[in-house]
Design an enzyme around this catalytic site. Structure first.
Site, PDB file in Angstrom:
ATOM      1  CD  GLN A  57      37.245  40.361  36.614  1.00  0.00           C
ATOM      2  OE1 GLN A  57      37.424  41.267  36.732  1.00  0.00           O
ATOM      3  NE2 GLN A  57      35.772  39.733  35.979  1.00  0.00           N
ATOM      4  CB  CYS A  69      34.978  43.899  36.593  1.00  0.00           C
ATOM      5  SG  CYS A  69      33.673  43.902  35.973  1.00  0.00           S
ATOM      6  CG  HIS A 118      35.563  44.853  32.174  1.00  0.00           C
ATOM      7  ND1 HIS A 118      35.562  44.401  33.475  1.00  0.00           N
ATOM      8  CD2 HIS A 118      36.869  44.915  32.177  1.00  0.00           C
ATOM      9  CE1 HIS A 118      37.100  43.719  33.913  1.00  0.00           C
ATOM     10  NE2 HIS A 118      37.834  44.585  33.001  1.00  0.00           N
ATOM     11  CG  ASN A 165      41.143  44.176  32.574  1.00  0.00           C
ATOM     12  OD1 ASN A 165      40.414  43.967  34.062  1.00  0.00           O
ATOM     13  ND2 ASN A 165      41.100  43.758  31.422  1.00  0.00           N
TER      14      ASN A 165
END
Length: 436
Positions: free
Chosen positions: A140, A146, A282, A302
């Site tokens: 990102q 996110c 997050h 992630n």
């Protein structure tokens, strides 16, 4: 003998005086090596020195943690090792839970109930990567999107499970166009992203609407290129790890967590067990679960690239006895529902218009020369924002096909009716954009 003792004492004193300089030199060399490995450079020597000091502080955090020897995970000097924690938090997080409610639970757009997945049918371990339902790790950048990456990951997963086709979906479309509640790089929530895709009846592919890592203007025609659609989404009950496991056994699941602690920032490998806050900031994607040496863990994908964690992934402890889970992972989980086939494949997006070997105009524009050399060779091209336009002889304007006559004195585009009648039409279009 006394003289030897005096010399030995002097040597030891000098050696200790040199230790800080030796350590400083060692850290500097390590920092230089780290910069080469991660392609880091700085605008000035002052900035480099500032980053070196931060790097040394993070080095101390890493060595102190790893030196304990009783942790289930290790830290490392990863790609974020030159960032103070406050700067890291500002750049790389982006789950925006409303301040009025510490937990956001939107109205699910489906009555789907995963309780049909019986406990006896849940495998002891599962990895959706091995089943072809997970795209490559994405990055990102310093855009707090996110939420978009977690949402696309969940939709990519269920689409592959239902259709057998793994398609990387466009986070940039969500960043640019999903603005009713979400706020692009300033943050958002996965449920709102699912709502946007439902309302739009689909979402474009990453290939057609690529990620730029910054807020941009919504490309409206891309909204009609619906590559993958969903039929609803479901919010999992608050602090219900059993339901979360049932969901993860059926498909990848979007979750909110707290990712702002230094240990999370510098995570390297192992089963992450905190301590960490449960204040959600997050978003990641659960892509499976497993156990090691008696410790159960989630497999998290992630969106910080492959230079963080286990090639972009984290193993996070589960079944810890805490209702909210490690870093609040049991607090805000949701997943998209898909039962219907995808929309018909849209026709390919037109490519750029080529003016010469090195110059192009955007799709749907016309190349017009603005500087002729000896009337034979065009030295500079500009773009007319009309397809198949007529370029005026003044090298400044253009007219559409249905009004092809340039009247530069009156700043009009005209068309001929019959043999003799000239009807006034539209104003001249100016070739104001240089071809690239």
């Amino acid at each position: 003998m006394g003289g030897c003792s005096w010399l030995l004492s002097l040597f030891i004193i000098l050696l200790f005086l040199q230790l800080p300089a030796c350590k400083s030199s060692s850290i500097s060399d390590l920092f230089d090596s780290w910069c080469r490995e991660h392609g880091k450079s700085y605008s000035s020597e002052e900035e480099r020195e500032r980053r070196l000091r931060i790097f040394e502080e993070n080095y101390n955090i890493v060595t102190a943690h790893n030196g304990k020897g009783d942790s289930t995970f290790t830290l490392g000097l990863n790609v974020f090792a030159d960032l103070p924690n406050h700067e890291f938090r500002a750049k790389y997080l982006g789950l925006s839970v409303p301040a009025t409610d510490s937990v956001i639970r939107l109205r699910s757009e489906s009555d789907e109930d995963l309780s049909v997945v019986k406990d006896s049918d849940i495998p002891s371990s599962l990895d959706w990567r091995s089943k072809g339902a997970v795209t490559e790790v994405k990055d990102q950048g310093s855009c707090g999107a996110c939420w978009a990456f977690s949402a696309t990951g969940a939709m990519e997963g269920i689409n592959q499970i239902v259709t057998g086709s793994l398609v990387s979906l466009s986070e940039q479309e969500l960043v640019d166009c999903d603005t009713s509640y979400n706020d692009g790089c300033a943050g958002g929530v996965m449920d709102y992203a699912f709502q946007f895709v439902l309302k739009n009846k689909g979402i474009d592919s990453e290939k057609d609407y690529p990620y730029r890592g910054r807020d941009g203007r919504c490309v409206k025609n891309k909204l009609e290129r619906r590559i993958v659609s969903i039929d609803g989404y479901t919010d999992l009950p608050l602090w219900n790890e059993k339901k979360l496991l049932q969901a993860a056994a059926a498909q990848p699941v979007s979750v909110g967590i707290c990712g702002s602690d230094s240990a999370f920032q510098l995570y390297s490998r192992g089963i992450f067990s905190g301590p960490c806050s449960t204040a959600l900031d997050h978003a990641v994607l659960i892509v499976g679960y497993d156990s090691k040496d008696g410790t159960d863990y989630w497999i998290l994908k992630n969106s910080w690239g492959t230079q963080w964690g286990i090639d972009g992934y984290m193993h996070m402890a589960r079944n810890t006895g805490k209702a909210e889970g490690v870093c609040g992972i049991n607090t805000m989980a949701s997943y998209p529902i898909k039962t219907s086939p995808n929309p018909p494949t849209p026709p390919p997006t037109p490519g750029p218009t080529q003016c010469s070997i090195f110059t192009f105009c955007a799709p749907g524009e016309t190349c017009c020369c603005s500087w002729w050399l000896l009337g034979l060779l065009c030295m500079e091209w500009k773009c007319c924002a009309t397809e198949s336009a007529v370029c005026c002889k003044d090298n400044l304007h253009c007219c559409p096909q249905d009004y092809p006559i340039c009247d530069t004195k009156r700043n009009l585009c005209l068309r001929r009716v019959g043999n003799t009648t000239v009807a006034m039409g539209k104003q001249l279009g100016k070739k104001s954009v240089s071809a690239s």
